[in-house]
Design an enzyme around this catalytic site. Sequence first.
Site, PDB file in Angstrom:
ATOM      1  N   ASP A   1      45.676 101.374  50.571  1.00  0.00           N
ATOM      2  CA  ASP A   1      46.526 101.296  51.707  1.00  0.00           C
ATOM      3  C   ASP A   1      47.447 102.249  51.778  1.00  0.00           C
ATOM      4  O   ASP A   1      47.738 103.093  52.794  1.00  0.00           O
ATOM      5  CB  ASP A   1      47.059  99.998  52.099  1.00  0.00           C
ATOM      6  CG  ASP A   1      45.819  98.932  52.611  1.00  0.00           C
ATOM      7  OD1 ASP A   1      44.789  99.389  52.400  1.00  0.00           O
ATOM      8  OD2 ASP A   1      46.251  97.815  52.974  1.00  0.00           O
TER       9      ASP A   1
ATOM     10  N   ASN B   1      40.625 101.627  55.506  1.00  0.00           N
ATOM     11  CA  ASN B   1      40.382 100.178  55.691  1.00  0.00           C
ATOM     12  C   ASN B   1      41.753  99.611  55.862  1.00  0.00           C
ATOM     13  O   ASN B   1      41.865  98.384  55.787  1.00  0.00           O
ATOM     14  CB  ASN B   1      39.701  99.469  54.751  1.00  0.00           C
ATOM     15  CG  ASN B   1      38.995  98.193  55.109  1.00  0.00           C
ATOM     16  OD1 ASN B   1      38.818  97.921  56.046  1.00  0.00           O
ATOM     17  ND2 ASN B   1      38.732  97.202  54.163  1.00  0.00           N
TER      18      ASN B   1
ATOM     19  N   LYS C   1      42.343  98.367  47.220  1.00  0.00           N
ATOM     20  CA  LYS C   1      42.856  98.336  48.239  1.00  0.00           C
ATOM     21  C   LYS C   1      44.458  98.385  48.143  1.00  0.00           C
ATOM     22  O   LYS C   1      45.237  98.765  48.991  1.00  0.00           O
ATOM     23  CB  LYS C   1      42.323  97.359  49.384  1.00  0.00           C
ATOM     24  CG  LYS C   1      42.814  97.439  50.831  1.00  0.00           C
ATOM     25  CD  LYS C   1      42.151  96.601  51.732  1.00  0.00           C
ATOM     26  CE  LYS C   1      42.537  96.916  53.234  1.00  0.00           C
ATOM     27  NZ  LYS C   1      43.879  96.907  53.551  1.00  0.00           N
TER      28      LYS C   1
ATOM     29  N   HIS D   1      40.234  92.694  49.317  1.00  0.00           N
ATOM     30  CA  HIS D   1      41.085  92.822  48.072  1.00  0.00           C
ATOM     31  C   HIS D   1      41.499  91.310  47.602  1.00  0.00           C
ATOM     32  O   HIS D   1      41.438  90.986  46.381  1.00  0.00           O
ATOM     33  CB  HIS D   1      41.912  93.600  48.044  1.00  0.00           C
ATOM     34  CG  HIS D   1      43.038  93.797  49.151  1.00  0.00           C
ATOM     35  ND1 HIS D   1      44.215  93.455  49.087  1.00  0.00           N
ATOM     36  CD2 HIS D   1      42.625  93.510  50.741  1.00  0.00           C
ATOM     37  CE1 HIS D   1      44.838  93.709  50.284  1.00  0.00           C
ATOM     38  NE2 HIS D   1      43.802  93.538  51.154  1.00  0.00           N
ATOM     39  N   ARG D   2      42.112  90.526  48.845  1.00  0.00           N
ATOM     40  CA  ARG D   2      42.792  89.335  48.402  1.00  0.00           C
ATOM     41  C   ARG D   2      41.611  88.271  47.780  1.00  0.00           C
ATOM     42  O   ARG D   2      41.863  87.581  47.041  1.00  0.00           O
ATOM     43  CB  ARG D   2      43.487  88.845  49.465  1.00  0.00           C
ATOM     44  CG  ARG D   2      44.488  89.755  49.967  1.00  0.00           C
ATOM     45  CD  ARG D   2      45.766  89.704  49.125  1.00  0.00           C
ATOM     46  NE  ARG D   2      46.668  90.738  49.633  1.00  0.00           N
ATOM     47  CZ  ARG D   2      47.246  91.511  48.942  1.00  0.00           C
ATOM     48  NH1 ARG D   2      47.669  91.313  47.927  1.00  0.00           N
ATOM     49  NH2 ARG D   2      48.552  92.163  49.717  1.00  0.00           N
TER      50      ARG D   2
ATOM     51  N   GLU E   1      40.762  91.423  56.463  1.00  0.00           N
ATOM     52  CA  GLU E   1      39.607  92.422  56.217  1.00  0.00           C
ATOM     53  C   GLU E   1      38.123  91.271  56.146  1.00  0.00           C
ATOM     54  O   GLU E   1      37.186  92.030  56.404  1.00  0.00           O
ATOM     55  CB  GLU E   1      39.641  92.931  54.668  1.00  0.00           C
ATOM     56  CG  GLU E   1      40.527  93.939  54.596  1.00  0.00           C
ATOM     57  CD  GLU E   1      42.148  93.406  54.560  1.00  0.00           C
ATOM     58  OE1 GLU E   1      43.085  94.334  54.107  1.00  0.00           O
ATOM     59  OE2 GLU E   1      42.508  92.297  54.829  1.00  0.00           O
TER      60      GLU E   1
ATOM     61  N   SER F   1      53.404  85.226  60.822  1.00  0.00           N
ATOM     62  CA  SER F   1      54.285  85.960  59.532  1.00  0.00           C
ATOM     63  C   SER F   1      55.355  86.419  60.055  1.00  0.00           C
ATOM     64  O   SER F   1      55.770  87.721  59.800  1.00  0.00           O
ATOM     65  CB  SER F   1      53.074  87.063  59.342  1.00  0.00           C
ATOM     66  OG  SER F   1      52.176  86.355  58.965  1.00  0.00           O
TER      67      SER F   1
ATOM     68  N   ASP G   1      49.666  86.501  52.313  1.00  0.00           N
ATOM     69  CA  ASP G   1      48.744  87.288  51.694  1.00  0.00           C
ATOM     70  C   ASP G   1      49.010  86.557  49.860  1.00  0.00           C
ATOM     71  O   ASP G   1      48.397  86.887  49.210  1.00  0.00           O
ATOM     72  CB  ASP G   1      49.330  88.571  51.462  1.00  0.00           C
ATOM     73  CG  ASP G   1      49.090  89.273  52.512  1.00  0.00           C
ATOM     74  OD1 ASP G   1      47.929  89.200  53.281  1.00  0.00           O
ATOM     75  OD2 ASP G   1      49.522  90.434  52.768  1.00  0.00           O
TER      76      ASP G   1
ATOM     77  N   ARG H   1      38.248  94.196  63.121  1.00  0.00           N
ATOM     78  CA  ARG H   1      39.339  93.411  63.586  1.00  0.00           C
ATOM     79  C   ARG H   1      40.071  93.959  64.964  1.00  0.00           C
ATOM     80  O   ARG H   1      39.822  95.066  65.236  1.00  0.00           O
ATOM     81  CB  ARG H   1      40.311  93.769  62.424  1.00  0.00           C
ATOM     82  CG  ARG H   1      39.934  93.256  61.167  1.00  0.00           C
ATOM     83  CD  ARG H   1      41.087  93.797  59.940  1.00  0.00           C
ATOM     84  NE  ARG H   1      42.492  93.435  60.283  1.00  0.00           N
ATOM     85  CZ  ARG H   1      43.506  93.689  59.135  1.00  0.00           C
ATOM     86  NH1 ARG H   1      43.008  94.564  58.155  1.00  0.00           N
ATOM     87  NH2 ARG H   1      44.344  92.908  59.198  1.00  0.00           N
TER      88      ARG H   1
ATOM     89  N   ASN I   1      45.617  82.899  60.954  1.00  0.00           N
ATOM     90  CA  ASN I   1      45.706  84.242  60.888  1.00  0.00           C
ATOM     91  C   ASN I   1      44.901  84.873  59.733  1.00  0.00           C
ATOM     92  O   ASN I   1      44.556  86.051  59.728  1.00  0.00           O
ATOM     93  CB  ASN I   1      47.246  84.747  60.999  1.00  0.00           C
ATOM     94  CG  ASN I   1      47.851  84.580  59.886  1.00  0.00           C
ATOM     95  OD1 ASN I   1      47.786  83.358  59.307  1.00  0.00           O
ATOM     96  ND2 ASN I   1      48.976  85.004  59.712  1.00  0.00           N
TER      97      ASN I   1
ATOM     98  N   ARG J   1      39.116  85.097  56.097  1.00  0.00           N
ATOM     99  CA  ARG J   1      39.657  84.573  54.755  1.00  0.00           C
ATOM    100  C   ARG J   1      39.501  83.222  54.858  1.00  0.00           C
ATOM    101  O   ARG J   1      39.918  82.510  53.640  1.00  0.00           O
ATOM    102  CB  ARG J   1      40.946  85.070  54.405  1.00  0.00           C
ATOM    103  CG  ARG J   1      40.944  86.596  54.118  1.00  0.00           C
ATOM    104  CD  ARG J   1      42.225  87.223  53.712  1.00  0.00           C
ATOM    105  NE  ARG J   1      42.231  88.551  53.539  1.00  0.00           N
ATOM    106  CZ  ARG J   1      43.358  89.340  53.260  1.00  0.00           C
ATOM    107  NH1 ARG J   1      44.692  88.610  53.380  1.00  0.00           N
ATOM    108  NH2 ARG J   1      43.170  90.709  52.976  1.00  0.00           N
TER     109      ARG J   1
END
Length: 429
Positions: A48, A89, A410, A383-384, A337, A192, A309, A120, A332, A340
């Site tokens: 990123d 991404n 990422k 990635h998360r 990505e 957020s 996150d 997205r 949210n 989630r």
Amino acid sequence: MDVIVNNTPSLTGTIDALSSKNYTTRYLLVAALAEGTSTIYYPAHSEDSDAMRRCIQDLGAVLVEDDEKITITGFGSAPRPTGELNVGNAGAVLRFLMGIAALGEEITFVNTYPESLGKRPHQDLIDALEQLGAEVDHQEGRLPITIRGGKPQGGVIRVSGSVSSQYLSALLFLTPLLPQDSTIEVLHDLKSKVVIGQTLEVLEQAGIVIHASDDYMSFKVPGSQKYKPANYTVQGDYPGSAAILAAAAVTSSDVTVTRLMEKSKQGERAIIDVLKMMNVPLTHENNVVHVQGTGKLTAVEFDGDAATDAVLAMVAAAVFAEGTSRFYNVENLRYKECDRITDYLHELSKAGARVEEKQAEIIVHGRPEGVEGGVEINAHYDHRVIMALTVVGLRSKEPLRIKDAHHVAKSYPGYFDHLQALGANVEWV
């Protein structure tokens, strides 16, 4: 590449937290928007942040980097004409630069990740840029997106905050450079909000004046401002460290993570509070977190909106807690990505976790005895999700194989190196 995560009873050692991706991308942008040379110390290196480096260079910034710092000579309010920009991404990078594209004649953002960023939505930001007079070609709010900016003047701009705060951040970076004063009104809810605090903090450090209401639902932005060249130091990253701390919490551990500021504006700092609520033995002093995990945790209820996150890592820890945990106000997470909530919980179920979802909630029925594992799971190029599923693998009776785990780069390229340094039994295949 895939990674196999084997049962790991204990973790021990000390690591330095990686540098914050969120702060790095913001510092890179404000340095590019300044006329003159800025220096950023300890910038993050990830897909990123590297996307932001690449794009601001394409727009005319000059970058020189060594092991400790990066110096940037900016293009100010006059980005160089460029036909296309490839943000990879990186959703935040895309949205921030969509705002800056309104200063140029024509920029097309290409779609190189159709199964992730390409899905997205960005319609709310497109609507706001059109209010400023930009012409935008798009695919029902999705990439590829072409922006013809012309000469936006300022004025009253209304933007929805119900999907992402990144749309608002994009406007906060753009509007100080416009010739007239601007008023930004946030419609509906603002997700957020804590991340807007980070944006405003960085803007203030760059010499920008913005008058924000206490609830961050309206902003008055004086026009004709200039970003000032400055020196910035990037703090340690809580979102990435959340997974390391969760891994320490679910194992027998003696783990220390440095460079995590107690008074950071990162909402994901809440991982410390949540782990304490789960009765994980830890201390946080002098920017150092010390976890002495026992693997025993208790269930928790938590409003995840301010710590988006870190929620997946919290959920991974809750998989092994005594009782039922609930993470709410997290809708949210569906617009990242991957979805989630649905996608992540599906993979957790395959590993043996007992989880359920609502539109804006994740519910975890803990299994203190551990989960079965022994399956191949799909992290959906996220990635998360990769990091959080790895935490679950450490307490799985049989190994977990995580597909395409290299996408952890990422945000945290050294994640598995750090886990291995602490003693985690993980291997690339």
